[in-house]
Write an enzyme that holds these catalytic residues in place. Structure first.
Site: not given
Ligand SMILES: Cc1cc2nc3c(=O)[nH]c(=O)nc-3n(C[C@H](O)[C@H](O)[C@H](O)COP(=O)(O)OP(=O)(O)OC[C@H]3O[C@@H](n4cnc5c(N)ncnc54)[C@H](O)[C@@H]3O)c2cc1C
Lengths: 394, 358
Positions: A128, A244
């Site tokens: 994703y 999920e």
């Molecule tokens: C260990 C691990 C395993 C994972 N496994 C998978 C997987 O198997 N497959 C997959 O597809 N993904 C996976 N993920 C991805 C995970 O779903 C994303 O990390 C998550 O969606 C957050 O996205 P980002 O890391 O880009 O952070 P960002 O979206 O950049 O967020 C950064 C910060 O901003 C905050 N934020 C963002 N938007 C807003 C808003 N509108 N209002 C307030 N706060 C906000 C977030 O909460 C966070 O604190 C995994 C992540 C981790 C860390």
């Protein structure tokens, strides 16, 4: 008011308990307790044991090899597995793709794919997130362009959990750039050995290899691998998210972790008394226990609602928020109880060289690893946004 | 009232900051801090050459500093640069060597010729010296030590080890040449070791000097607090930069007020941590040293952890990766709480020393 499970549900719980006591290999449960990474073989060994009993896919119907359990039974099973330190089975096939195919797949897809998930032949991973599309998943850019009988896929996925064990990945890909971003997304199944697909490891904060990046360069994927209609991917993704989030509160994990803390606190002495007799630790543990007890009931209240057919709403967000806070608080308490010995201790020490029990040696890395709980599966900020949106709707 | 650094301290701080910025990037640290000898010998030599170790002793003792304020200034920069060099052991070791009149050895260490570490705590002792169980016995062949020391920071590769043991008269201080150790890397980098002693021969520096030892430990605690302030300051800056630059939903995530407020709360705690550390350093030679230090160590322990956890969270997935420097700052901040007594140990120390209400 009746907080108890029914007699039939209790009998079911006893059945699960005795199965776990008899069949969960001790050495695997010990590794889970110590927070060590399991090998693929160990996870599949446990899957085979559950599969032989018909319990590998708790939320699949009987026709496709599931046990046909209701929500309460699924909850009891998940909680007991956590309490017994059973390994988590690869959720991406069993809990995610399985239900998606049952709802949106063709019968051919179900017959071809589901048995291979069930018996562990295929290990799926979830494609994703992208570097530029995390919380804002709908902005994903990985393109799939139709060319004859194939889609040609270009782009990058990231954070792919346990992709190193997988031979398949289900992806959200962009098949259209028209209209709202959500309207141009499709759900595509990809073989990881397709030419043009490359996986690279990402090392996490604790040093472990648990996630990966996946690169697609002109990878040709047959159109039969599309699930549902083209551009229907967002609907599927939203449906998948509800799966999920089953067991999202993680009450069983927290109950186990609290029990682990209590055990450790009786084993460790610090400055003239055991940690168990240390008022600051006891007070903190008691507070967390109160929160967990409340969450256990909150979880059951929401489960009863679901059983009675009430709309789901923001409840799973609430469970995720509080559930991850409690799990992280317990990780912190455990790490902190080890004091200066949360080093971690090397694996190759003999028992009398060790200061802390072998199962606690990795407490600090495991604590750091658990910071992920409030980031993935929809970050806790995004969960708050979901609840707020409902509360403040005009 | 004047909270500015003196000209000398400002210069010391600038010099150290520049040295680390120029010579010690996160890759250098990553290569050095997680495998034996768990530090970078050329950086250690560089620090000695800059006079960083000399700044831990007074002119009388053969140095050119020696106050808690010197320690605060230096460690804040070590924290900002995420320096995993074993400076803490040297700080406490140098103080104890000087107290014991071992100026020869202190001079050698200041010059970067050999390292020293301090072995105080034990598997069942995290903060309170009274509970030490290691014993020292005087024999015809000199003193011998028996017992176990654990989590000795900076011990792997150190040529000299100061060891605390019960003598019957009180807590004594002993010096031993590099005994065999059980070394390990800390989860946040840097080396740590356990020591099992079975009639280990050692030189007695004093048979009864709990007050020296506690003073050296308190100075070490001020150092850790200052290190945390430096690391926190840097990590918060990194977080603000990242939030400005990271775009989701078509805007920078730093534009979300929910996230802005979280960073503001981190800033507030940073300023509180800075203040309590200034206070503990400035009052170090006064009658209230122990309480001041414990207040600082408690506050820093709790707030360093909060700030680190928030920083990881606000970065999202990136904050969970080894490759991202902020992750290592967060780890260091949290593990600082595990050294020389954590926030729980120090809250107990505060309660025990609380003046009784009339
Ligand atoms: C260990 C691990 C395993 C994972 N496994 C998978 C997987 O198997 N497959 C997959 O597809 N993904 C996976 N993920 C991805 C995970 O779903 C994303 O990390 C998550 O969606 C957050 O996205 P980002 O890391 O880009 O952070 P960002 O979206 O950049 O967020 C950064 C910060 O901003 C905050 N934020 C963002 N938007 C807003 C808003 N509108 N209002 C307030 N706060 C906000 C977030 O909460 C966070 O604190 C995994 C992540 C981790 C860390």
């Amino acid at each position: 008011m009746d907080l108890e499970f029914s007699p039939a549900e209790k009998a079911f719980r006893d059945e699960v308990r005795s199965f776990l006591s008899d069949h969960l290999p001790r050495q695997i449960a010990d590794k889970v307790d110590a927070g060590k990474e399991l090998t693929k073989e160990e996870t599949l060994q446990w899957q085979a044991i559950l599969h032989a009993r018909g319990w590998a896919a708790p939320n699949w119907p009987v026709d496709y090899g599931g046990p046909g359990w209701d929500a309460v039974q699924r909850h009891i099973f998940a909680e007991e597995c956590a309490l017994h330190s059973a390994p988590r089975l690869p959720a991406f096939g069993l809990n995610m793709l399985g239900p998606v195919l049952l709802k949106f797949g063709t019968e051919d897809q179900r017959r071809a794919i589901l048995p291979r998930i069930l018996d562990g032949t295929d290990w799926w991973c979830q494609g994703y997130s992208e570097p530029g599309a995390g919380s804002d998943l709908a902005s994903l850019k990985t393109r799939a362009i139709r060319d004859g009988g194939d889609y040609v896929v270009n782009g990058q996925k990231t954070w792919t959990t346990l992709g190193q064990h997988a031979n398949k990945i289900f992806c959200l890909v962009r098949t259209s750039t028209e209209g709202k971003p959500q309207e141009g997304i499709s759900f595509l199944l990809v073989d990881l050995d397709t030419p043009g697909v490359e996986m690279r490891p990402i090392r996490l904060i604790d040093g472990g290899h648990e996630v990966n990046e996946v690169f697609f360069t002109d990878a040709r994927v047959p159109v039969e691998n599309l699930v549902g209609e083209e551009n229907q991917g967002w609907t599927i993704a939203k449906y998948l998210l509800t799966h999920e989030r089953t067991n999202i509160a993680g009450v069983g994990f927290s109950a186990r972790d609290l029990a682990r803390f209590r055990k450790l606190s009786g084993q460790l002495r610090r400055d003239g008394r055991s940690i168990a007799d240390n008022p600051v630790y006891s007070a903190r543990a008691a507070e967390i226990e109160a929160e967990l007890e409340a969450l256990r009931i909150t979880n059951l209240r929401m489960l009863a609602n679901a059983r009675d057919g009430a709309a789901e709403g923001a409840q799973s967000s609430l469970l995720k928020l509080k559930g991850t806070q409690i799990r992280q608080a317990l990780q912190e308490l455990y790490r902190s109880a080890l004091g200066p010995h949360a080093a971690p201790e090397p694996d190759d020490l003999s028992d009398n060289e060790r200061v802390v029990p072998a199962e606690s040696a990795r407490a600090a890395p495991v604590y750091f690893n658990h910071r992920k709980l409030s980031i993935f599966g929809g970050s806790n900020e995004i969960q708050r946004n979901i609840v707020a949106k409902e509360l403040f709707r005009e | 009232m004047d909270f500015n650094l003196t000209e000398d301290h400002q210069m010391l701080s600038d010099t150290l900051r520049r040295f680390l910025a120029d010579n010690y990037d996160i890759e250098t640290r990553g290569r050095a801090a997680y495998a034996a000898p768990y530090h970078a010998p050329e950086i250690w030599a560089g620090l000695a050459e800059l006079g960083i170790l000399g700044a831990f002793l007074t002119e009388d003792q053969g140095g050119f500093g020696g106050t808690a304020e010197d320690v605060r200034v230096i460690f804040e920069e070590l924290g900002r640069g995420l320096c995993a060099e074993p400076v803490l052991g040297a700080l406490m070791g140098l103080h104890l060597l000087s107290r014991a009149g071992r100026d020869d050895l202190a001079q050698a260490i200041i010059a970067g010729e050999g390292r020293i570490a301090l072995a105080v705590y034990e598997p069942q002792v995290a903060c309170d010296l009274k509970h030490i169980e290691a014993r020292a016995q005087e024999t015809a062949d000199g003193w011998q030590l028996t017992g176990r020391k654990s989590a000795i920071y900076g011990a792997p590769g150190a040529q000299h080890l100061l060891i605390v043991a019960q003598t019957g008269q009180g807590q004594g201080l002993f010096l031993a040449a590099a005994p065999e150790l059980i070394p390990a890397a800390m989860v946040d980098g840097g080396g740590v070791a356990d020591l099992v002693m079975d009639d280990l021969p050692a030189e007695c520096l004093s048979p009864d000097c709990a007050d020296w030892i506690e003073a050296a430990l308190d100075l070490g605690r001020v150092a850790l607090c200052a290190e945390a302030v430096g690391a926190m300051d840097f990590l918060i800056d990194m977080t603000v930069d990242y939030l400005k630059q990271r775009k989701q939903f078509g805007r920078s995530i730093g534009s979300f007020q929910a996230l802005q407020h979280r960073v503001v709360d981190m800033m507030v705690e940073l300023e509180q941590c800075r203040s309590i550390t200034i206070s503990a350093a400035a009052r170090f030679d006064g009658p209230d040293r122990g309480r001041q230090v414990s207040m600082a160590k408690n506050l820093i322990g709790r707030m360093g952890t909060r700030v680190a956890e928030e920083a990881i969270q606000l970065h999202g997935g990136i904050g969970m990766t080894w490759e991202y420097p902020g992750a290592h700052y967060a780890k260091r901040l949290i593990m600082i709480d595990h050294q020389l007594g954590d926030h729980n140990d120090h809250v107990l120390r505060l309660i025990a020393s609380q003046p009784k209400a009339a």
